[in-house]
Scaffold this active site. Structure first.
Site, PDB file in Angstrom:
ATOM      1  N   GLY A  36      45.824  46.976  49.510  1.00 30.60           N
ATOM      2  CA  GLY A  36      45.193  46.616  48.223  1.00 30.60           C
ATOM      3  C   GLY A  36      43.757  46.164  48.437  1.00 30.60           C
ATOM      4  N   HIS A  37      43.572  45.232  49.378  1.00 29.37           N
ATOM      5  CA  HIS A  37      42.221  44.767  49.699  1.00 29.37           C
ATOM      6  C   HIS A  37      41.345  45.925  50.188  1.00 29.37           C
ATOM      7  CE1 HIS A  37      44.570  40.932  50.694  1.00 29.37           C
ATOM      8  NE2 HIS A  37      43.754  40.537  49.734  1.00 29.37           N
ATOM      9  N   GLY A 147      40.531  43.177  42.209  1.00 31.05           N
ATOM     10  CA  GLY A 147      41.707  43.967  41.871  1.00 31.05           C
ATOM     11  C   GLY A 147      42.290  43.581  40.518  1.00 31.05           C
ATOM     12  N   SER A 185      50.722  42.375  48.230  1.00 30.14           N
ATOM     13  CA  SER A 185      50.250  40.996  48.131  1.00 30.14           C
ATOM     14  C   SER A 185      50.394  40.336  49.493  1.00 30.14           C
ATOM     15  CB  SER A 185      51.093  40.221  47.107  1.00 30.14           C
ATOM     16  OG  SER A 185      50.905  38.840  47.268  1.00 30.14           O
ATOM     17  N   SER A 186      49.438  39.485  49.830  1.00 29.01           N
ATOM     18  CA  SER A 186      49.547  38.740  51.085  1.00 29.01           C
ATOM     19  C   SER A 186      50.812  37.893  51.067  1.00 29.01           C
ATOM     20  CB  SER A 186      48.328  37.831  51.267  1.00 29.01           C
ATOM     21  OG  SER A 186      47.144  38.602  51.184  1.00 29.01           O
TER      22      SER A 186
HETATM   23  P1  AMP Z   1      43.364  37.733  47.491  1.00 32.99           P
HETATM   24  O1  AMP Z   1      43.072  37.870  48.950  1.00 32.99           O
HETATM   25  O2  AMP Z   1      44.824  37.735  47.170  1.00 32.99           O
HETATM   26  O3  AMP Z   1      42.600  36.613  46.838  1.00 32.99           O
HETATM   27  O4  AMP Z   1      42.812  39.066  46.822  1.00 32.99           O
HETATM   28  C1  AMP Z   1      41.482  39.470  46.995  1.00 32.99           C
HETATM   29  C2  AMP Z   1      41.188  40.607  46.065  1.00 32.99           C
HETATM   30  O5  AMP Z   1      42.085  41.689  46.327  1.00 32.99           O
HETATM   31  C3  AMP Z   1      41.394  40.234  44.582  1.00 32.99           C
HETATM   32  O6  AMP Z   1      40.370  40.825  43.814  1.00 32.99           O
HETATM   33  C4  AMP Z   1      42.743  40.819  44.279  1.00 32.99           C
HETATM   34  O7  AMP Z   1      42.909  41.137  42.922  1.00 32.99           O
HETATM   35  C5  AMP Z   1      42.707  42.065  45.135  1.00 32.99           C
HETATM   36  N1  AMP Z   1      44.073  42.543  45.386  1.00 32.99           N
HETATM   37  C6  AMP Z   1      45.113  41.857  45.908  1.00 32.99           C
HETATM   38  N2  AMP Z   1      46.221  42.611  45.953  1.00 32.99           N
HETATM   39  C7  AMP Z   1      45.880  43.807  45.412  1.00 32.99           C
HETATM   40  C8  AMP Z   1      46.594  45.029  45.164  1.00 32.99           C
HETATM   41  N3  AMP Z   1      47.886  45.168  45.453  1.00 32.99           N
HETATM   42  N4  AMP Z   1      45.914  46.046  44.601  1.00 32.99           N
HETATM   43  C9  AMP Z   1      44.606  45.926  44.283  1.00 32.99           C
HETATM   44  N5  AMP Z   1      43.884  44.820  44.497  1.00 32.99           N
HETATM   45  C10 AMP Z   1      44.504  43.772  45.057  1.00 32.99           C
END
Ligand code: AMP
Length: 279
Positions: A36-37, A147, A185-186
């Site tokens: 995703g990232h 995302g 998701s992490s």
């Molecule tokens: P995080 O590390 O969870 O804060 O996410 C960092 C960025 O990655 C944020 O803009 C999230 O929305 C995006 N993100 C996380 N998971 C996904 C996913 N499965 N698909 C697309 N973007 C994602």
């Protein structure tokens, strides 16, 4: 790939890029990077001459009983993945420099932060908006990519940028899912094999709502009930919310229309998972 840890060095680097009339694209993350990232990084690669990705587990967006300390950290893996995704600069600031002693200035997007996750995570979006504005001031990106997985977060950031005249274009990208439909998701790392199977019901529940809507049902209560049934059949009982709201304002809806969002947050084991679908 260059690594920068200090705020002053990051600002100096970005100033020099801008002085050369080159553009900067930023992807902010909390690390434990997954596909995703990386999809955001590949998209952002096309949006600027210099691609900067930040990894910062932001303490102010976690509540006192949340998983800040337990949050997955994998700096070595993250560095490898960022480099492979075309990142020019990895910005990994230290928390003490982002929040020095005496820090007391916060940004709040008053209405958009209230519903959905805001109800269950008080102070969360205040922490998000504040750290994102700080990252924008430090990295000075022309474009920043987020995302749609964090749908409310994306709206909050777009509103903040508009309201405070920030000169960064905020771009949202589609949710990347596993083959099962589970949104990446992490926090999926917290799930056992059995819990992961349960978690597949989240996207199924949202798809069921969309199917109902596509089939002509517009009553949001009826649609939400159809989604809830899928969750309960999978024994997902700890539901923070499953709601249909206006896709731009997040206002409550009695009758659904195209562009509305069905969003949910549930707890499975140690993980709090979110997902959404646009109708
Ligand atoms: P995080 O590390 O969870 O804060 O996410 C960092 C960025 O990655 C944020 O803009 C999230 O929305 C995006 N993100 C996380 N998971 C996904 C996913 N499965 N698909 C697309 N973007 C994602």
């Amino acid at each position: 790939m260059k690594t920068i840890n200090s705020v002053a060095e990051m600002q100096a680097f970005s100033n020099s890029v801008r002085k050369d009339d080159r553009t900067i694209a930023l992807v902010p993350t909390m690390g434990a990077l997954h596909e995703g990232h990386l999809s955001l990084m590949r998209a952002a690669r096309e949006m600027g001459d210099v691609l900067i990705a930040s990894v910062f587990v932001n303490p102010t967006q976690f509540g006192p009983n949340e998983d800040y300390k337990a949050y997955v950290r994998d700096t070595e893996g993250d560095m490898r993945k960022m480099e492979a995704s075309g990142v020019d600069v990895a910005f990994l600031p230290h928390a003490e420099e982002i929040y020095p002693p005496g820090f007391e200035t916060y940004v709040e997007v008053e209405e958009l932060q209230k519903p959905l996750c805001g109800r269950f995570r008080p102070g969360h979006f205040k922490g998000v908006a504040t750290v994102v504005l700080k990252l924008f001031n430090i990295v000075k990106p022309h474009a920043a990519v987020f995302g749609q997985k964090d749908y409310q977060q994306l709206l909050v950031i777009k509103k903040m940028v508009r309201d405070l005249n920030v000169e960064t274009e905020v771009v949202g990208m589609p949710i990347v899912r596993e083959e099962s439909g589970l949104a990446m998701s992490s926090r999926n790392a917290y799930l056992s094999g059995e819990e992961r199977e349960k978690a597949v019901s989240l996207s199924r529940s949202l798809r069921e709502i969309k199917k109902g809507f596509d089939g002509g049902e517009t009553d949001t209560q009826t649609l939400v009930m159809r989604g809830q049934e899928i969750l309960s059949r999978a024994s997902v009982a700890d539901i923070d919310y499953l709601e249909i709201r206006d896709g731009s304002t997040l206002e409550d809806k009695e009758s659904a229309s195209p562009g509305d969002v069905a969003a949910l947050a549930v707890r499975i084991g140690k993980a709090r998972l979110i997902d959404n679908i646009v109708l």
